[in-house]
Design a protein around this motif. Structure first.
Motif, mmCIF file in Angstrom:
data_model
loop_
_atom_site.group_PDB
_atom_site.id
_atom_site.type_symbol
_atom_site.label_atom_id
_atom_site.label_comp_id
_atom_site.label_asym_id
_atom_site.label_seq_id
_atom_site.Cartn_x
_atom_site.Cartn_y
_atom_site.Cartn_z
ATOM 1 N N GLY A 30 2.947 -9.084 -2.046
ATOM 2 C CA GLY A 30 1.957 -9.501 -1.072
ATOM 3 C C GLY A 30 0.629 -9.757 -1.733
ATOM 4 N N VAL A 31 -0.434 -9.434 -1.011
ATOM 5 C CA VAL A 31 -1.800 -9.629 -1.488
ATOM 6 C C VAL A 31 -2.580 -8.358 -1.182
ATOM 7 C CG1 VAL A 31 -3.911 -10.984 -1.161
ATOM 8 C CG2 VAL A 31 -1.675 -12.113 -1.050
ATOM 9 N N PHE A 32 -3.285 -7.840 -2.191
ATOM 10 C CA PHE A 32 -4.167 -6.691 -2.003
ATOM 11 C C PHE A 32 -5.557 -7.080 -2.452
ATOM 12 C CE2 PHE A 32 -1.730 -2.510 -1.523
ATOM 13 C CZ PHE A 32 -0.843 -3.092 -0.668
ATOM 14 N N PHE A 33 -6.485 -7.049 -1.514
ATOM 15 C CA PHE A 33 -7.882 -7.371 -1.783
ATOM 16 C C PHE A 33 -8.017 -8.722 -2.481
ATOM 17 C CE2 PHE A 33 -7.496 -2.712 -1.760
ATOM 18 C CZ PHE A 33 -8.207 -2.461 -0.601
ATOM 19 N N GLY A 34 -7.245 -9.701 -1.999
ATOM 20 C CA GLY A 34 -7.330 -11.068 -2.492
ATOM 21 C C GLY A 34 -6.561 -11.343 -3.773
ATOM 22 N N GLU A 35 -5.893 -10.351 -4.329
ATOM 23 C CA GLU A 35 -5.142 -10.512 -5.569
ATOM 24 C C GLU A 35 -3.641 -10.394 -5.283
ATOM 25 O OE1 GLU A 35 -6.426 -11.171 -8.635
ATOM 26 O OE2 GLU A 35 -8.394 -11.307 -7.658
ATOM 27 N N PRO A 36 -2.812 -11.164 -5.997
ATOM 28 C CA PRO A 36 -1.365 -11.019 -5.832
ATOM 29 C C PRO A 36 -0.928 -9.588 -6.151
ATOM 30 C CG PRO A 36 -1.880 -12.953 -7.146
ATOM 31 C CD PRO A 36 -3.168 -12.198 -6.970
ATOM 32 N N TYR A 37 0.047 -9.115 -5.391
ATOM 33 C CA TYR A 37 0.520 -7.734 -5.545
ATOM 34 C C TYR A 37 2.029 -7.732 -5.586
ATOM 35 C CZ TYR A 37 1.341 -2.803 -4.429
ATOM 36 O OH TYR A 37 1.761 -1.498 -4.442
ATOM 37 N N ALA A 38 2.569 -7.002 -6.557
ATOM 38 C CA ALA A 38 4.015 -6.784 -6.638
ATOM 39 C C ALA A 38 4.227 -5.427 -7.274
ATOM 40 C CB ALA A 38 4.681 -7.882 -7.464
ATOM 41 N N ALA A 39 4.899 -4.522 -6.559
ATOM 42 C CA ALA A 39 5.093 -3.171 -7.077
ATOM 43 C C ALA A 39 6.347 -2.540 -6.484
ATOM 44 C CB ALA A 39 3.885 -2.291 -6.769
ATOM 45 N N ARG A 40 6.823 -1.561 -7.202
ATOM 46 C CA ARG A 40 7.918 -0.715 -6.724
ATOM 47 C C ARG A 40 7.282 0.600 -6.280
ATOM 48 N NH1 ARG A 40 13.827 -0.208 -9.208
ATOM 49 N NH2 ARG A 40 14.570 1.378 -7.773
ATOM 50 N N HIS A 41 7.703 1.112 -5.126
ATOM 51 C CA HIS A 41 7.146 2.340 -4.563
ATOM 52 C C HIS A 41 8.227 3.406 -4.395
ATOM 53 C CE1 HIS A 41 4.748 -0.950 -2.580
ATOM 54 N NE2 HIS A 41 3.824 -0.304 -3.249
ATOM 55 N N CYS A 42 7.820 4.639 -4.522
ATOM 56 C CA CYS A 42 8.635 5.788 -4.143
ATOM 57 C C CYS A 42 7.756 6.604 -3.198
ATOM 58 C CB CYS A 42 9.020 6.603 -5.375
ATOM 59 S SG CYS A 42 10.096 7.991 -4.985
ATOM 60 N N ILE A 43 8.201 6.734 -1.958
ATOM 61 C CA ILE A 43 7.401 7.379 -0.920
ATOM 62 C C ILE A 43 8.182 8.545 -0.340
ATOM 63 C CG2 ILE A 43 6.313 7.067 1.334
ATOM 64 C CD1 ILE A 43 5.954 4.080 0.478
ATOM 65 N N HIS A 44 7.603 9.743 -0.450
ATOM 66 C CA HIS A 44 8.206 10.951 0.119
ATOM 67 C C HIS A 44 7.490 11.253 1.431
ATOM 68 C CE1 HIS A 44 9.702 12.708 -3.915
ATOM 69 N NE2 HIS A 44 9.417 11.442 -4.082
ATOM 70 N N VAL A 45 8.242 11.377 2.496
ATOM 71 C CA VAL A 45 7.685 11.762 3.793
ATOM 72 C C VAL A 45 8.302 13.109 4.154
ATOM 73 C CG1 VAL A 45 7.449 11.147 6.230
ATOM 74 C CG2 VAL A 45 7.440 9.345 4.490
ATOM 75 N N ILE A 46 7.445 14.122 4.321
ATOM 76 C CA ILE A 46 7.899 15.483 4.613
ATOM 77 C C ILE A 46 7.567 15.798 6.067
ATOM 78 C CG2 ILE A 46 7.698 17.911 3.954
ATOM 79 C CD1 ILE A 46 6.616 16.722 1.188
ATOM 80 N N VAL A 47 8.570 16.292 6.794
ATOM 81 C CA VAL A 47 8.435 16.517 8.239
ATOM 82 C C VAL A 47 8.755 17.968 8.564
ATOM 83 C CG1 VAL A 47 9.289 15.856 10.522
ATOM 84 C CG2 VAL A 47 9.117 14.125 8.708
ATOM 85 N N ARG A 48 7.888 18.579 9.353
ATOM 86 C CA ARG A 48 8.149 19.927 9.877
ATOM 87 C C ARG A 48 7.607 20.012 11.293
ATOM 88 N NH1 ARG A 48 5.909 21.940 4.663
ATOM 89 N NH2 ARG A 48 7.675 21.791 3.256
ATOM 90 N N ASN A 49 8.377 20.654 12.153
ATOM 91 C CA ASN A 49 7.959 20.869 13.547
ATOM 92 C C ASN A 49 7.520 19.584 14.248
ATOM 93 O OD1 ASN A 49 8.408 23.695 13.300
ATOM 94 N ND2 ASN A 49 6.428 23.883 12.286
ATOM 95 N N GLY A 50 8.230 18.497 13.957
ATOM 96 C CA GLY A 50 7.988 17.247 14.657
ATOM 97 C C GLY A 50 6.799 16.432 14.171
ATOM 98 N N LYS A 51 6.153 16.860 13.090
ATOM 99 C CA LYS A 51 4.991 16.148 12.551
ATOM 100 C C LYS A 51 5.181 15.902 11.061
ATOM 101 C CE LYS A 51 1.705 15.760 15.703
ATOM 102 N NZ LYS A 51 1.191 14.450 16.067
ATOM 103 N N VAL A 52 4.550 14.843 10.572
ATOM 104 C CA VAL A 52 4.548 14.590 9.134
ATOM 105 C C VAL A 52 3.516 15.516 8.510
ATOM 106 C CG1 VAL A 52 4.164 12.887 7.314
ATOM 107 C CG2 VAL A 52 5.245 12.182 9.456
#
Length: 127
Positions: free
Chosen positions: A94-116
């Motif tokens: 995509g584009v980030f702050f007007g510059e071309p962007y290409a990246a690989r992401h690793c995103i950990h989402v931790i959930v407890r008691n119904g909330k992140v």
């Protein structure tokens, strides 16, 4: 592993991607608890916890206002569910702050008691 963990994490991931498309982050932020364990990439690189973690999370994503940045394409490579967390691996272009962007992401989402309660993002530019 609870289906609730998977569903809430997927909702958070979807709201994250939508936030980059629209610049609207409220549906993403509302999924988080008041205290969050956060690891962020640049420009706010660091590990933050508790109420400071939530504040850093909100501050970081609020930088990506409508029109400033967007994902044109996101592909989820894998999704791993384990007890209280879901790990998403993707690549995005995509584009980030007007510059071309290409990246690989690793995103950990931790959930407890119904909330992140945890959000860890790691990324590496694509060649």
């Amino acid at each position: 592993m609870s289906d609730d963990v998977r569903l809430i994490a997927e909702k958070a991931y979807d709201a994250l991607i939508q936030g980059f498309q629209t610049g609207s982050w409220e549906s993403f932020f509302e999924l988080f608890d008041d205290e969050v364990d956060v690891i962020l990439p640049a420009p706010q690189t660091g590990h933050f916890t508790g109420t400071e973690g939530r504040e850093k999370l909100v501050g970081f994503f609020s930088l990506f206002a409508p029109g400033a940045s967007r994902f044109d394409r996101v592909e989820v490579i894998s999704k791993t569910v384990a007890e209280d967390r879901v790990v998403f691996e993707d690549w995005a272009r995509g584009v980030f702050f007007g510059e071309p962007y290409a990246a690989r992401h690793c995103i950990h989402v931790i959930v407890r008691n119904g909330k992140v309660v945890g959000f860890h993002e790691y990324n590496r530019p694509l060649d």
